[in-house]
Design a protein around this motif. Structure first.
Motif, PDB file in Angstrom:
ATOM      1  N   ARG A  29       0.807  -1.419   0.033  1.00 30.60           N
ATOM      2  CA  ARG A  29      -0.033   0.066   0.028  1.00 30.60           C
ATOM      3  C   ARG A  29       0.826   1.259  -0.210  1.00 30.60           C
ATOM      4  NH1 ARG A  29      -3.191  -3.733  -0.642  1.00 30.60           N
ATOM      5  NH2 ARG A  29      -5.264  -3.812   0.269  1.00 30.60           N
ATOM      6  N   ALA A  30       1.760   1.207  -0.755  1.00 34.65           N
ATOM      7  CA  ALA A  30       2.834   2.214  -1.016  1.00 34.65           C
ATOM      8  C   ALA A  30       2.538   3.391  -1.889  1.00 34.65           C
ATOM      9  CB  ALA A  30       4.230   2.049  -1.426  1.00 34.65           C
ATOM     10  N   GLY A  31       2.568   4.693  -1.456  1.00 30.28           N
ATOM     11  CA  GLY A  31       2.065   5.746  -2.147  1.00 30.28           C
ATOM     12  C   GLY A  31       0.638   5.863  -2.364  1.00 30.28           C
ATOM     13  N   LEU A  32       0.482   6.076  -3.655  1.00 25.92           N
ATOM     14  CA  LEU A  32      -1.149   6.283  -3.896  1.00 25.92           C
ATOM     15  C   LEU A  32      -1.666   4.781  -3.624  1.00 25.92           C
ATOM     16  CD1 LEU A  32      -0.817   8.167  -7.210  1.00 25.92           C
ATOM     17  CD2 LEU A  32      -0.965   9.421  -4.933  1.00 25.92           C
ATOM     18  N   TRP A  33      -1.239   3.856  -3.550  1.00 26.50           N
ATOM     19  CA  TRP A  33      -2.085   2.416  -3.338  1.00 26.50           C
ATOM     20  C   TRP A  33      -2.672   2.601  -2.027  1.00 26.50           C
ATOM     21  CZ3 TRP A  33      -2.918  -1.124  -6.966  1.00 26.50           C
ATOM     22  CH2 TRP A  33      -2.117  -0.971  -8.146  1.00 26.50           C
ATOM     23  N   GLY A  34      -2.067   3.297  -1.040  1.00 23.43           N
ATOM     24  CA  GLY A  34      -2.501   3.633   0.349  1.00 23.43           C
ATOM     25  C   GLY A  34      -3.702   4.437   0.522  1.00 23.43           C
ATOM     26  N   VAL A  35      -3.947   5.375  -0.609  1.00 22.64           N
ATOM     27  CA  VAL A  35      -4.767   6.652  -0.673  1.00 22.64           C
ATOM     28  C   VAL A  35      -5.885   5.999  -1.457  1.00 22.64           C
ATOM     29  CG1 VAL A  35      -5.476   8.675  -1.452  1.00 22.64           C
ATOM     30  CG2 VAL A  35      -3.059   8.300  -1.013  1.00 22.64           C
ATOM     31  N   ASP A  36      -5.925   5.556  -2.729  1.00 20.31           N
ATOM     32  CA  ASP A  36      -6.976   4.864  -3.400  1.00 20.31           C
ATOM     33  C   ASP A  36      -6.392   3.721  -4.097  1.00 20.31           C
ATOM     34  OD1 ASP A  36      -9.165   4.421  -4.984  1.00 20.31           O
ATOM     35  OD2 ASP A  36      -9.090   6.498  -5.850  1.00 20.31           O
ATOM     36  N   TYR A  37      -6.773   2.459  -3.210  1.00 21.33           N
ATOM     37  CA  TYR A  37      -6.214   1.236  -3.938  1.00 21.33           C
ATOM     38  C   TYR A  37      -6.930   0.881  -5.090  1.00 21.33           C
ATOM     39  CZ  TYR A  37      -4.690  -3.594  -4.001  1.00 21.33           C
ATOM     40  OH  TYR A  37      -4.217  -4.791  -4.679  1.00 21.33           O
ATOM     41  N   GLU A  38      -8.237   1.110  -5.138  1.00 27.58           N
ATOM     42  CA  GLU A  38      -9.273   0.616  -6.363  1.00 27.58           C
ATOM     43  C   GLU A  38      -8.914   1.582  -7.470  1.00 27.58           C
ATOM     44  OE1 GLU A  38     -11.718  -1.616  -8.331  1.00 27.58           O
ATOM     45  OE2 GLU A  38     -10.797  -2.022  -6.543  1.00 27.58           O
ATOM     46  N   GLY A  39      -8.907   2.747  -7.293  1.00 33.48           N
ATOM     47  CA  GLY A  39      -8.303   3.483  -8.346  1.00 33.48           C
ATOM     48  C   GLY A  39      -6.942   3.232  -9.147  1.00 33.48           C
ATOM     49  N   MET A  40      -6.121   3.124  -8.258  1.00 32.19           N
ATOM     50  CA  MET A  40      -4.669   2.608  -8.823  1.00 32.19           C
ATOM     51  C   MET A  40      -4.884   1.259  -9.199  1.00 32.19           C
ATOM     52  SD  MET A  40      -2.376   4.823  -8.612  1.00 32.19           S
ATOM     53  CE  MET A  40      -0.785   4.076  -8.691  1.00 32.19           C
ATOM     54  N   ARG A  41      -5.593   0.440  -8.851  1.00 30.68           N
ATOM     55  CA  ARG A  41      -5.796  -1.106  -9.356  1.00 30.68           C
ATOM     56  C   ARG A  41      -6.332  -0.892 -10.699  1.00 30.68           C
ATOM     57  NH1 ARG A  41      -8.995  -5.040 -10.448  1.00 30.68           N
ATOM     58  NH2 ARG A  41     -10.978  -3.895  -9.850  1.00 30.68           N
ATOM     59  N   GLN A  42      -7.518  -0.107 -11.033  1.00 31.17           N
ATOM     60  CA  GLN A  42      -8.232  -0.029 -12.210  1.00 31.17           C
ATOM     61  C   GLN A  42      -7.271   0.432 -13.170  1.00 31.17           C
ATOM     62  OE1 GLN A  42     -11.744   2.056 -11.879  1.00 31.17           O
ATOM     63  NE2 GLN A  42     -12.568   0.647 -10.195  1.00 31.17           N
ATOM     64  N   LEU A  43      -6.379   1.560 -12.655  1.00 32.49           N
ATOM     65  CA  LEU A  43      -5.467   1.967 -13.797  1.00 32.49           C
ATOM     66  C   LEU A  43      -4.369   0.911 -14.226  1.00 32.49           C
ATOM     67  CD1 LEU A  43      -4.230   4.538 -15.242  1.00 32.49           C
ATOM     68  CD2 LEU A  43      -3.001   5.044 -13.048  1.00 32.49           C
ATOM     69  N   ALA A  44      -3.992   0.252 -13.100  1.00 34.25           N
ATOM     70  CA  ALA A  44      -3.051  -0.800 -13.543  1.00 34.25           C
ATOM     71  C   ALA A  44      -3.455  -1.786 -14.413  1.00 34.25           C
ATOM     72  CB  ALA A  44      -2.515  -1.333 -12.260  1.00 34.25           C
ATOM     73  N   VAL A  45      -4.839  -2.286 -14.201  1.00 34.62           N
ATOM     74  CA  VAL A  45      -5.515  -3.192 -15.086  1.00 34.62           C
ATOM     75  C   VAL A  45      -5.715  -2.753 -16.569  1.00 34.62           C
ATOM     76  CG1 VAL A  45      -7.568  -4.165 -15.739  1.00 34.62           C
ATOM     77  CG2 VAL A  45      -6.789  -4.320 -13.369  1.00 34.62           C
ATOM     78  N   ARG A  46      -6.003  -1.333 -16.761  1.00 35.53           N
ATOM     79  CA  ARG A  46      -6.040  -0.859 -17.989  1.00 35.53           C
ATOM     80  C   ARG A  46      -4.673  -0.863 -18.823  1.00 35.53           C
ATOM     81  NH1 ARG A  46      -9.142   3.197 -15.421  1.00 35.53           N
ATOM     82  NH2 ARG A  46      -7.516   4.992 -15.499  1.00 35.53           N
ATOM     83  N   GLN A  47      -3.899  -0.588 -18.194  1.00 35.44           N
ATOM     84  CA  GLN A  47      -2.494  -0.025 -18.607  1.00 35.44           C
ATOM     85  C   GLN A  47      -1.812  -1.689 -18.930  1.00 35.44           C
ATOM     86  OE1 GLN A  47      -2.853   1.943 -20.025  1.00 35.44           O
ATOM     87  NE2 GLN A  47      -3.079   3.826 -19.211  1.00 35.44           N
ATOM     88  N   ALA A  48      -2.290  -2.653 -18.206  1.00 34.28           N
ATOM     89  CA  ALA A  48      -1.584  -3.982 -18.384  1.00 34.28           C
ATOM     90  C   ALA A  48      -2.212  -4.717 -19.589  1.00 34.28           C
ATOM     91  CB  ALA A  48      -2.002  -4.954 -17.240  1.00 34.28           C
ATOM     92  N   GLN A  49      -3.193  -4.263 -20.458  1.00 35.42           N
ATOM     93  CA  GLN A  49      -3.654  -5.166 -21.491  1.00 35.42           C
ATOM     94  C   GLN A  49      -2.602  -5.338 -22.365  1.00 35.42           C
ATOM     95  OE1 GLN A  49      -6.591  -6.234 -21.056  1.00 35.42           O
ATOM     96  NE2 GLN A  49      -6.565  -5.054 -19.139  1.00 35.42           N
TER      97      GLN A  49
END
Length: 199
Positions: free
Chosen positions: A167-187
């Motif tokens: 939960r470093a950096g932004l992962w600790g602020v908005d985990y779901e927002g970062m997860r969705q960004l990561a999923v989009r950019q992992a395609q």
């Protein structure tokens, strides 16, 4: 030894003149490419940070290749990511960006796209001059950006997973927002077959 044996002096003169005209025309047509090639190394002790993956230098705007930071759809995360990059650049001597700096050894798979520009920005890899650390790897490891597979070849996936788990950096602020960004950019990039991507 004559360059064109059997040609008359007039024919040799015409061939030489034609060569000069073609060379001048070619240089004129490639002027933009020549200028751009000379700008592929941008350095500043105090670059202007636009957001967590975009930086302005006096002679050009750079998109840090291989990562993606939150954008306008996540305004709080965008601000925090921008602030983090600004602090790192100030602490570590600014930024040095070039086409030749990407951490090829970190790649897990081939890149499918290597566009030199996007939206008027040069896609370059960057390092912090004081410690030679990769800006992309640092931003992902500290949780302020995600791996952008189409440009990174998966280079920062492990760093991103570790940042998410801690939960470093932004992962600790908005985990779901970062997860969705990561999923989009992992395609898998459009136009890339699964066989093109090395697992």
């Amino acid at each position: 030894m004559k360059l064109f044996p059997g040609a008359t002096p007039f024919q040799r003169w015409m061939m030489g003149a034609t060569f000069v005209i073609v060379a001048v025309y070619s240089i004129a047509q490639n002027k933009e490419s020549i200028v751009e090639a000379s700008q592929t190394r941008l350095t500043s002790p105090n670059p202007r940070i636009i957001d967590g993956d975009t930086v302005d230098f006096t002679n050009g705007r750079v998109r840090i290749v291989g990562i993606d930071a939150p954008d306008d759809d996540l305004p709080l995360l965008k601000k925090l990511s921008s602030d983090a990059l600004r602090r790192l650049a100030l602490r570590d001597g600014g930024m040095d960006c070039s086409v030749s700096m990407f951490d090829y050894a970190l790649r897990h798979e081939n890149q499918c796209r290597t566009n030199p520009k996007s939206y008027g920005r040069l896609n370059l890899a960057c390092r912090f001059p004081a410690n030679k650390a990769s800006v992309g790897a640092t931003m992902v490891a500290q949780g302020y950006a995600v791996d952008y597979r189409v440009y990174s070849g998966g280079a920062y996936v492990d760093l991103m997973r570790e940042a998410a788990a801690q939960r470093a950096g932004l992962w600790g602020v908005d985990y779901e927002g970062m997860r969705q960004l990561a999923v989009r950019q992992a395609q898998v990039p459009e136009g890339c077959s699964v066989g093109t991507i090395k697992k």
